[in-house]
Scaffold this motif. Sequence first.
Motif, PDB file in Angstrom:
ATOM      1  N   THR A 179     -36.564  38.795  43.226  1.00 47.88           N
ATOM      2  CA  THR A 179     -35.924  39.273  44.456  1.00 47.88           C
ATOM      3  C   THR A 179     -35.868  40.789  44.441  1.00 47.88           C
ATOM      4  O   THR A 179     -35.801  41.407  43.387  1.00 47.88           O
ATOM      5  N   GLY A 180     -35.921  41.428  45.595  1.00 49.29           N
ATOM      6  CA  GLY A 180     -35.605  42.843  45.730  1.00 49.29           C
ATOM      7  C   GLY A 180     -36.642  43.824  45.213  1.00 49.29           C
ATOM      8  O   GLY A 180     -37.811  43.506  45.087  1.00 49.29           O
ATOM      9  N   VAL A 181     -36.181  45.041  44.912  1.00 49.78           N
ATOM     10  CA  VAL A 181     -37.071  46.124  44.489  1.00 49.78           C
ATOM     11  C   VAL A 181     -37.327  46.060  42.990  1.00 49.78           C
ATOM     12  O   VAL A 181     -36.721  45.268  42.279  1.00 49.78           O
ATOM     13  N   ALA A 182     -38.228  46.963  42.531  1.00 53.03           N
ATOM     14  CA  ALA A 182     -38.586  46.979  41.115  1.00 53.03           C
ATOM     15  C   ALA A 182     -37.352  47.170  40.244  1.00 53.03           C
ATOM     16  O   ALA A 182     -36.508  48.019  40.499  1.00 53.03           O
ATOM     17  N   LYS A 183     -37.253  46.370  39.204  1.00 49.94           N
ATOM     18  CA  LYS A 183     -36.094  46.430  38.318  1.00 49.94           C
ATOM     19  C   LYS A 183     -36.550  46.137  36.895  1.00 49.94           C
ATOM     20  O   LYS A 183     -37.627  45.577  36.675  1.00 49.94           O
ATOM     21  N   GLU A 193     -28.392  36.021  41.054  1.00 53.42           N
ATOM     22  CA  GLU A 193     -29.131  35.397  42.158  1.00 53.42           C
ATOM     23  C   GLU A 193     -30.470  34.830  41.711  1.00 53.42           C
ATOM     24  O   GLU A 193     -31.051  33.993  42.410  1.00 53.42           O
ATOM     25  N   SER A 194     -30.958  35.274  40.559  1.00 57.22           N
ATOM     26  CA  SER A 194     -32.266  34.831  40.070  1.00 57.22           C
ATOM     27  C   SER A 194     -32.196  33.538  39.276  1.00 57.22           C
ATOM     28  O   SER A 194     -33.239  33.015  38.879  1.00 57.22           O
ATOM     29  N   LEU A 249     -42.245  57.287  39.414  1.00 59.45           N
ATOM     30  CA  LEU A 249     -41.783  57.636  38.076  1.00 59.45           C
ATOM     31  C   LEU A 249     -40.306  58.015  38.087  1.00 59.45           C
ATOM     32  O   LEU A 249     -39.553  57.622  37.199  1.00 59.45           O
ATOM     33  N   SER A 250     -39.893  58.781  39.090  1.00 59.38           N
ATOM     34  CA  SER A 250     -38.485  59.173  39.198  1.00 59.38           C
ATOM     35  C   SER A 250     -37.580  57.956  39.224  1.00 59.38           C
ATOM     36  O   SER A 250     -36.554  57.906  38.538  1.00 59.38           O
ATOM     37  N   HIS A 251     -37.955  56.973  40.024  1.00 59.53           N
ATOM     38  CA  HIS A 251     -37.138  55.753  40.120  1.00 59.53           C
ATOM     39  C   HIS A 251     -36.986  55.088  38.760  1.00 59.53           C
ATOM     40  O   HIS A 251     -35.876  54.721  38.349  1.00 59.53           O
ATOM     41  N   GLN A 252     -38.100  54.947  38.036  1.00 57.62           N
ATOM     42  CA  GLN A 252     -38.034  54.221  36.771  1.00 57.62           C
ATOM     43  C   GLN A 252     -37.283  55.006  35.704  1.00 57.62           C
ATOM     44  O   GLN A 252     -36.517  54.423  34.922  1.00 57.62           O
ATOM     45  N   LEU A 253     -37.476  56.316  35.668  1.00 59.92           N
ATOM     46  CA  LEU A 253     -36.752  57.124  34.680  1.00 59.92           C
ATOM     47  C   LEU A 253     -35.249  57.066  34.938  1.00 59.92           C
ATOM     48  O   LEU A 253     -34.446  56.922  34.002  1.00 59.92           O
ATOM     49  N   CYS A 254     -34.858  57.179  36.198  1.00 64.77           N
ATOM     50  CA  CYS A 254     -33.430  57.158  36.529  1.00 64.77           C
ATOM     51  C   CYS A 254     -32.826  55.784  36.286  1.00 64.77           C
ATOM     52  O   CYS A 254     -31.732  55.654  35.739  1.00 64.77           O
ATOM     53  N   ASP A 255     -33.538  54.749  36.697  1.00 64.96           N
ATOM     54  CA  ASP A 255     -32.997  53.399  36.567  1.00 64.96           C
ATOM     55  C   ASP A 255     -32.892  52.971  35.110  1.00 64.96           C
ATOM     56  O   ASP A 255     -31.928  52.325  34.709  1.00 64.96           O
ATOM     57  N   SER A 256     -33.882  53.341  34.301  1.00 65.34           N
ATOM     58  CA  SER A 256     -33.892  52.911  32.894  1.00 65.34           C
ATOM     59  C   SER A 256     -32.936  53.720  32.036  1.00 65.34           C
ATOM     60  O   SER A 256     -32.472  53.254  31.003  1.00 65.34           O
ATOM     61  N   ASN A 285     -28.766  46.891  34.713  1.00 65.70           N
ATOM     62  CA  ASN A 285     -27.829  47.452  35.697  1.00 65.70           C
ATOM     63  C   ASN A 285     -27.708  46.634  36.980  1.00 65.70           C
ATOM     64  O   ASN A 285     -27.204  47.141  37.978  1.00 65.70           O
ATOM     65  N   ARG A 286     -28.138  45.360  36.981  1.00 66.85           N
ATOM     66  CA  ARG A 286     -28.129  44.597  38.226  1.00 66.85           C
ATOM     67  C   ARG A 286     -27.560  43.190  38.006  1.00 66.85           C
ATOM     68  O   ARG A 286     -28.296  42.199  38.056  1.00 66.85           O
ATOM     69  N   PRO A 287     -26.266  43.089  37.767  1.00 60.80           N
ATOM     70  CA  PRO A 287     -25.681  41.766  37.544  1.00 60.80           C
ATOM     71  C   PRO A 287     -25.793  40.847  38.753  1.00 60.80           C
ATOM     72  O   PRO A 287     -25.984  39.640  38.604  1.00 60.80           O
ATOM     73  N   LYS A 288     -25.702  41.419  39.952  1.00 58.31           N
ATOM     74  CA  LYS A 288     -25.785  40.591  41.159  1.00 58.31           C
ATOM     75  C   LYS A 288     -27.178  39.977  41.295  1.00 58.31           C
ATOM     76  O   LYS A 288     -27.321  38.759  41.513  1.00 58.31           O
TER      77      LYS A 288
END
Length: 599
Positions: free
Chosen positions: A258-262, A470-471, A153-160, A463-466
Amino acid sequence: MTDHTNNNTSQSSDQKPAHKHNDKDIAEVNEFPTMPEVPSDRPWLSAYERYGIKADIDMPAEDTSLLDVFERNFRRYGNKPAYICMGSSISYKQLDLYSRQIASYLQSIGLQQGDRVGVMMPNILQYPIVALGIIRAGMILVNVNPLYTSRELSHQLCDSGAKALFVVENFAKTYQKAEDKGAVKHVIVCKLGDMLGLLKGTAVNLVARHVKKIIPAYRLPESVSFKHALGEISASHYQRPSLNLSDVALLQYTGGTTGVAKGAMLSHGNLVANMLQINALMESAFDDDVHADDVILTALPLYHVFSFMVCGMYGMYQGYAGLLIPNPRDLDGLIKEMGKYKPAFIPAVNTLFNGLVNKDGFADLDFSNLKASIGGGMSVLPSVAKKWHEITGLPIVEGYGLSETSPVVAFNPMTIAEFTGKIGIPASSTDVVLIDNDENEVALGERGEICVKGPQVMIGYQNRPKETAESFTASGYLKTGDIGIMNEKGFIKIVDRKKDMILVSGFNVYPNEIEEAMSEHPAVKECGAIGVPSEERGEEPKIFVVKKGEVSEQELLDFGKEQLTGYKRPRHVEFVDELPKSNVGKILRKELRKMEGLE
């Protein structure tokens, strides 16, 4: 397995159920150019003609949005039930009022258009009220799995960057324990019985707290109740925002390609397009706007993009009554609800189909109202599809999609005679190419990575232009990471997966997230994760562990329960002396799969 002509005796092309719907209410003005222009040499175009599916959708004007769709629904369907849950229901008219009240509340506490608002709840009546309220306020809905751990939950709250969170009290302790709550300033706590009426609601809340004891002790002193939020501000204070098709409506978190949850940023236009694409499929099979009593089973969680679109957005577009199932694992309770309401549409994943066909009482249900069973989220096993067809009299119609595509990319025609084992043909106004490692298109019948271009494809990752860049291929196609074969009729079969992502009951799970979480155990030196076959879930996570201290398999399984939500946690542990690695130290998951006998 070859595709089948529409000779289903229950739903033949000559005797289609009366269910045809016209989407001109949305697309009647300023016809928007269809995106993309599908090349005329695409083999699925002949399948469109054969099955009566429109090749293109007509998008509405750029200055429209989902608000126009919602308002149309409220006017058209009025007193019809919109959602049913635990024996109670709300009408479209009530959904209009309640969602405007929530929108008014969010606007009154200082949130601005474009702010992110999280919703962390199962399928209860509050979910559609809140989800629509957020979008009607011009804000961005962030779907949150209520079974997340505090770490997730921390990851998603911070990322969003969510500034507010609606959470059911069962899971408020997860929020309380989250170390980093990001930008959240407002927490609204819902009780299971809030929308069930005074007597029933009180009883449900008492049972949940004191009998089933699923409400843990917690204190959120700065939170307010859902009833406070619903009743604090009159709907008359609602300020309708100015939105267009390009505005973001939904942040849907995914393992991605690709990569982690986004967070996949899905616009109003993406979601409207996918509704119209699904409608092009449905109106090819069902005649006329006669579905006053149709119920769509909503057992899959609405925070999952498949259910959000098919059961939620499209269900409302068609005026269906969504039968909300808070706990689909309770198969006895689910079967009881199905027997009571006799759903016309059953969207599900293989796990749920399999559970139902093997559960006592399911075969005794009355399926006379059933019009379609729709499979998605993960591959449906042929053995499960066969048993479902034998019991219900209708085949499972499988489709394919991703969070990044709102989600539908491809589908089988609704009038197929039996399960095809394929994901079908591309949706209307969608171009699909299969490419090799050099991004060259492969010939029909050859393996290639499935790549998609269409109006339902996301704007990009938050927040992930790179990672966004790549996608996509150089020519602008979204790379799915799935390997498929297209036949001469345009039907696609998935044969492999290019990426390491594990697919558990329709949910994307990335090995690196499991590895990161499990490596926090003090006795784990390093670990590698892969997916192993599971009849129940499609795949299950397995970890290969190099120890640096004494630890048992059970200890690690228990640790995984603390660190990761149910579908992500390891189900199998194998201890090894070392992990296979590349010359630069990267764990070679392909070699782990070989060790498991999977390659």
